[in-house]
Scaffold this active site. Structure first.
Site, PDB file in Angstrom:
ATOM      1  N   SER A  93       0.829  -1.216   0.000  1.00  0.00           N
ATOM      2  CA  SER A  93       0.000   0.000   0.000  1.00  0.00           C
ATOM      3  C   SER A  93       0.860   1.261   0.000  1.00  0.00           C
ATOM      4  O   SER A  93       2.006   1.255   0.458  1.00  0.00           O
ATOM      5  CB  SER A  93      -0.908   0.024   1.229  1.00  0.00           C
ATOM      6  OG  SER A  93      -1.756  -1.093   1.240  1.00  0.00           O
TER       7      SER A  93
HETATM    8  N1  SAH Z   1      -0.965  -4.645   3.941  1.00  0.00           N
HETATM    9  C1  SAH Z   1      -0.386  -5.028   2.683  1.00  0.00           C
HETATM   10  C2  SAH Z   1      -1.352  -4.684   1.551  1.00  0.00           C
HETATM   11  C3  SAH Z   1      -1.325  -5.714   0.505  1.00  0.00           C
HETATM   12  S1  SAH Z   1      -2.552  -5.534  -0.748  1.00  0.00           S
HETATM   13  C4  SAH Z   1       0.950  -4.370   2.445  1.00  0.00           C
HETATM   14  O1  SAH Z   1       1.189  -3.283   2.993  1.00  0.00           O
HETATM   15  O2  SAH Z   1       1.776  -4.928   1.727  1.00  0.00           O
HETATM   16  C5  SAH Z   1      -3.915  -6.455  -0.085  1.00  0.00           C
HETATM   17  C6  SAH Z   1      -3.604  -7.859   0.358  1.00  0.00           C
HETATM   18  O3  SAH Z   1      -4.856  -8.475   0.703  1.00  0.00           O
HETATM   19  C7  SAH Z   1      -2.990  -8.758  -0.721  1.00  0.00           C
HETATM   20  O4  SAH Z   1      -1.820  -9.336  -0.223  1.00  0.00           O
HETATM   21  C8  SAH Z   1      -4.075  -9.787  -0.999  1.00  0.00           C
HETATM   22  O5  SAH Z   1      -3.558 -11.061  -1.364  1.00  0.00           O
HETATM   23  C9  SAH Z   1      -4.814  -9.827   0.319  1.00  0.00           C
HETATM   24  N2  SAH Z   1      -6.180 -10.346   0.239  1.00  0.00           N
HETATM   25  C10 SAH Z   1      -7.096 -10.199  -0.763  1.00  0.00           C
HETATM   26  N3  SAH Z   1      -8.249 -10.818  -0.466  1.00  0.00           N
HETATM   27  C11 SAH Z   1      -8.071 -11.380   0.774  1.00  0.00           C
HETATM   28  C12 SAH Z   1      -8.902 -12.151   1.632  1.00  0.00           C
HETATM   29  N4  SAH Z   1     -10.149 -12.493   1.302  1.00  0.00           N
HETATM   30  N5  SAH Z   1      -8.382 -12.535   2.828  1.00  0.00           N
HETATM   31  C13 SAH Z   1      -7.119 -12.207   3.195  1.00  0.00           C
HETATM   32  N6  SAH Z   1      -6.292 -11.480   2.416  1.00  0.00           N
HETATM   33  C14 SAH Z   1      -6.755 -11.071   1.220  1.00  0.00           C
END
Ligand code: SAH
Length: 215
Positions: free
Chosen positions: A66
């Site tokens: 993010s």
């Molecule tokens: N907090 C992370 C943001 C990653 S983007 C960072 O700073 O790197 C969002 C993340 O949510 C991705 O890794 C994606 O795989 C995950 N995601 C998507 N749908 C999900 C679900 N149903 N349950 C858990 N994680 C999920």
């Protein structure tokens, strides 16, 4: 992966913190966490020179780390204090997880992409970050075993607010969740009683989607 964190990185981090403060982030603990965490190590080394720009970057499996402003904005909204139990949905690169650890929180986090889950679980302890529990699973269900939580932070765009997450908040607890489709509306839900929630809408953001399991 190289674990080098140089003075040059530290200098760029400080500039990023100044940018975030100018954009309105006030919480000094959040700014201190961002000033400390080597974000360049959470992403592919080909992005290293850009790691301290206020931008999202690809982390594999079609996901992104993010944007720092978004991380700071959501972290500030948690209003959590040291020792509070917090649940994160979407571990991803682990950067937001690291911020929560720096804030002294007891961190539980869920990731549904196995590749990212495995990578981040190994990586975080190498930097000294020890979340209480990292789970490979579906964030729509939350993590009932360790509920209730003082706060829940969702780091992917949800088409709607998953009911289990509301149920896993303690009274007075806060759910921070981007809701909708590109863009999402950052939504804060505060649990006032067993059945009542106060809702605040806090502007537009862009996230990758919170994916729903089809089975
Ligand atoms: N907090 C992370 C943001 C990653 S983007 C960072 O700073 O790197 C969002 C993340 O949510 C991705 O890794 C994606 O795989 C995950 N995601 C998507 N749908 C999900 C679900 N149903 N349950 C858990 N994680 C999920």
């Amino acid at each position: 992966m190289s674990f080098k964190d140089t003075l040059k990185h530290a200098g760029k981090r400080k500039q990023l913190v100044d940018v975030l403060a100018k954009k309105g982030i006030k919480n000094t603990a959040v700014l201190a966490a961002i000033n400390k965490i080597p974000r360049h190590l959470f992403m592919d080394s080909s992005f290293e020179d850009h790691a301290y720009q206020d931008k999202a970057f690809p982390i594999g499996a079609e996901q992104t780390i993010s944007q720092p402003y978004t991380v700071a904005f959501q972290s500030e909204l948690l209003e959590a204090e040291r020792g509070d139990k917090v649940l994160e949905i979407g571990t991803g690169s682990g950067y937001q997880t690291a911020v929560l650890c720096e804030l002294g929180l007891k961190v539980y986090s869920i990731e549904r992409q196995q590749e990212l889950f495995k990578k981040t679980k190994l990586f975080l302890p190498k930097l000294g970050y020890r979340p209480k529990y990292l789970s490979f699973g579906d964030g729509y269900k939350g993590m009932a075993e360790f509920a209730p939580y003082k706060a829940i932070i969702v780091t992917a765009g949800a088409p709607y607010v998953p009911k289990p997450l509301l149920g896993q908040l303690e009274i007075g607890g806060r759910l921070i969740i981007p809701v909708g489709n590109d863009p999402q509306i950052m939504t804060l839900l505060i649990r006032k009683s067993a059945t009542q929630f106060e809702k605040h809408e806090l502007g537009e953001f862009r996230f990758v989607p919170l994916l729903e399991d089809k089975n």
